[in-house]
Scaffold this active site. Structure first.
Site, PDB file in Angstrom:
ATOM      1  N   ARG A 161      -3.934 -14.896   3.701  1.00  0.00           N
ATOM      2  CA  ARG A 161      -4.439 -13.590   3.248  1.00  0.00           C
ATOM      3  C   ARG A 161      -4.359 -13.451   1.718  1.00  0.00           C
ATOM      4  O   ARG A 161      -4.125 -12.356   1.203  1.00  0.00           O
ATOM      5  CB  ARG A 161      -3.681 -12.427   3.905  1.00  0.00           C
ATOM      6  CG  ARG A 161      -3.779 -12.362   5.417  1.00  0.00           C
ATOM      7  CD  ARG A 161      -5.185 -12.009   5.880  1.00  0.00           C
ATOM      8  NE  ARG A 161      -5.235 -11.686   7.297  1.00  0.00           N
ATOM      9  CZ  ARG A 161      -5.362 -12.572   8.282  1.00  0.00           C
ATOM     10  NH1 ARG A 161      -5.444 -13.860   8.008  1.00  0.00           N
ATOM     11  NH2 ARG A 161      -5.421 -12.170   9.535  1.00  0.00           N
ATOM     12  N   SER A 236      -5.198  -5.399  10.972  1.00  0.00           N
ATOM     13  CA  SER A 236      -3.749  -5.561  10.746  1.00  0.00           C
ATOM     14  C   SER A 236      -3.360  -4.800   9.493  1.00  0.00           C
ATOM     15  O   SER A 236      -3.924  -5.047   8.426  1.00  0.00           O
ATOM     16  CB  SER A 236      -3.401  -7.026  10.522  1.00  0.00           C
ATOM     17  OG  SER A 236      -3.794  -7.798  11.611  1.00  0.00           O
ATOM     18  N   GLU A 332      -0.859  -5.515   4.361  1.00  0.00           N
ATOM     19  CA  GLU A 332      -1.928  -6.471   4.151  1.00  0.00           C
ATOM     20  C   GLU A 332      -3.140  -5.748   3.551  1.00  0.00           C
ATOM     21  O   GLU A 332      -3.905  -6.329   2.800  1.00  0.00           O
ATOM     22  CB  GLU A 332      -2.287  -7.081   5.512  1.00  0.00           C
ATOM     23  CG  GLU A 332      -3.161  -8.285   5.467  1.00  0.00           C
ATOM     24  CD  GLU A 332      -4.367  -8.140   6.357  1.00  0.00           C
ATOM     25  OE1 GLU A 332      -5.379  -7.606   5.872  1.00  0.00           O
ATOM     26  OE2 GLU A 332      -4.302  -8.572   7.511  1.00  0.00           O
TER      27      GLU A 332
END
Ligand code: EPU
Length: 336
Positions: A161, A236, A332
């Protein structure tokens, strides 16, 4: 150009923040003109799919809503096809186009919200595949020189990520197109991660095609992840934390079934969703801000939650997980 534009329909959390100025961009030339005309009067704010951000305040900026379209095969050999998509293409629609052309590599990334242009920024990933595995290169507008530059995969400093566009080049470039190197048949399928194989078995598929894998991923995602059109969310909300083997060994004494993925000899990754669920917060709700009932890694807006209410919920989740496990989980999504 619009003024005082609500961004509610432009972010998947459905947060009602206002943009001071807002313009939809349909070509790179228009993008350059708009930036030149603005002449630093207002700061720039790049809005792609709005699927990985939490707006906690009004945006006193010129919001550039990137909506450039186009998908083109730019090269091919006996085994591979190089296919370029403009930044404003909807990610999932692009993935479906590649599958229709029988090009392999993106099928596990089906149904991820967002647009092509933002996909490299956080190196989107799902079911054992990340875009760094097939991304060949991208073009991006340098905001200082207004020249278009090419970044090869190796220049993007991809990680879990992560990419250079989230770190040292943050806010310095606008990604204008992304080129993928995709495989012609025979395909290499990745079906071992998560529930893909189970889903294929359930459907009685023994020799899956890339379309079958894509359909399996779609079914799994639809069963766990809320559709942003129905319940606001950004996928997420937290990253899966990487912890030391020492801490992991302490944790399994009390939690023999803790799921984990190896990282290296010293570290493992544990699912934040599992930690949140074990901390008793799956389905927790305060006002219109909540922890999703089917996947605890996802925070949701049931209607009129503000960005601040979601931040407060995120902090509460972080503290509760830390108090129970001594593990810090970090967001995130981009908090703005
Ligand atoms: N789990 C729980 N409770 C929950 C959620 C998960 O116990 O509420 C457990 C599951 O049973 C499983 C493990 O945690 O053993 C992992 O769950 P899952 O396979 O659903 O994946 P994840 O770690 O929660 C990551 C990505 C997702 C991606 C899936 C599939 C991150 C932060 N998230 O989720 O990405 O779709 O794997 O590859 O890495 C996104 O980034 O927005 C996203 C949805």
């Amino acid at each position: 150009m619009q003024h005082n534009q609500s961004l509610k329909n432009y972010n998947t959390f459905g947060i009602n923040a206002q943009a001071t100025a807002f313009v939809t961009i349909t070509s790179v030339n228009q993008l350059k003109n708009v930036i030149t005309t603005n002449n630093n009067k207002l700061p720039l704010f790049i809005l792609s799919g709005g699927s990985n951000m939490l707006l906690t305040k009004n945006i006193d900026a010129l919001v550039l809503h990137i909506d450039t379209k186009g998908v083109e095969i730019i090269n091919e050999d006996d085994h591979f096809v190089w296919i370029e998509a403009q930044a404003g293409e909807v990610w999932h629609e692009f993935v479906l186009q590649t599958i229709d052309r029988n090009l392999g590599g993106l099928e596990n990334l089906s149904l991820i919200p967002g647009k092509v242009g933002s996909s490299p920024i956080q190196n989107i990933g799902a079911y054992g595949v990340e875009i760094k595995d097939t991304m060949h290169s991208l073009t991006a507008l340098n905001l200082e020189t207004l020249e278009t530059e090419t970044f090869l995969n190796t220049n993007c400093e991809f990680g879990y990520r992560e990419s250079v566009f989230k770190s040292k080049l943050k806010d310095k470039y606008i990604i204008t197109s992304v080129t993928f190197k995709l495989k012609k048949a025979p395909h290499e399928l990745h079906t071992t991660y998560g529930a893909i194989q189970q889903e294929l078995d359930f459907k009685g598929i023994t020799t899956p095609t890339i379309k079958d894998v894509s359909n399996a991923v779609i079914a799994i995602r639809q069963s766990k992840l809320p559709d942003p059109k129905e319940i606001g969310n950004s996928g997420s909300f937290f990253k899966n934390p990487v912890i030391s083997i020492d801490l992991y060994e302490q944790l399994i004494k009390k939690n023999a079934n803790i799921p984990h993925y190896p990282v290296n000899n010293l570290q493992v990754k544990v699912p934040a969703g599992w930690l949140i669920e074990q901390a008793g917060l799956k389905g927790y709700r305060k006002g219109d801000a909540g922890v999703h009932t089917k996947q605890a890694l996802v925070l949701v807006n049931y209607g009129n939650a503000t960005g601040q209410e979601l931040i407060n919920l995120a902090k509460y989740v972080q503290e509760t997980v830390f108090n129970k496990f001594g593990i810090e989980i970090t967001p995130e999504v981009n908090i703005i």
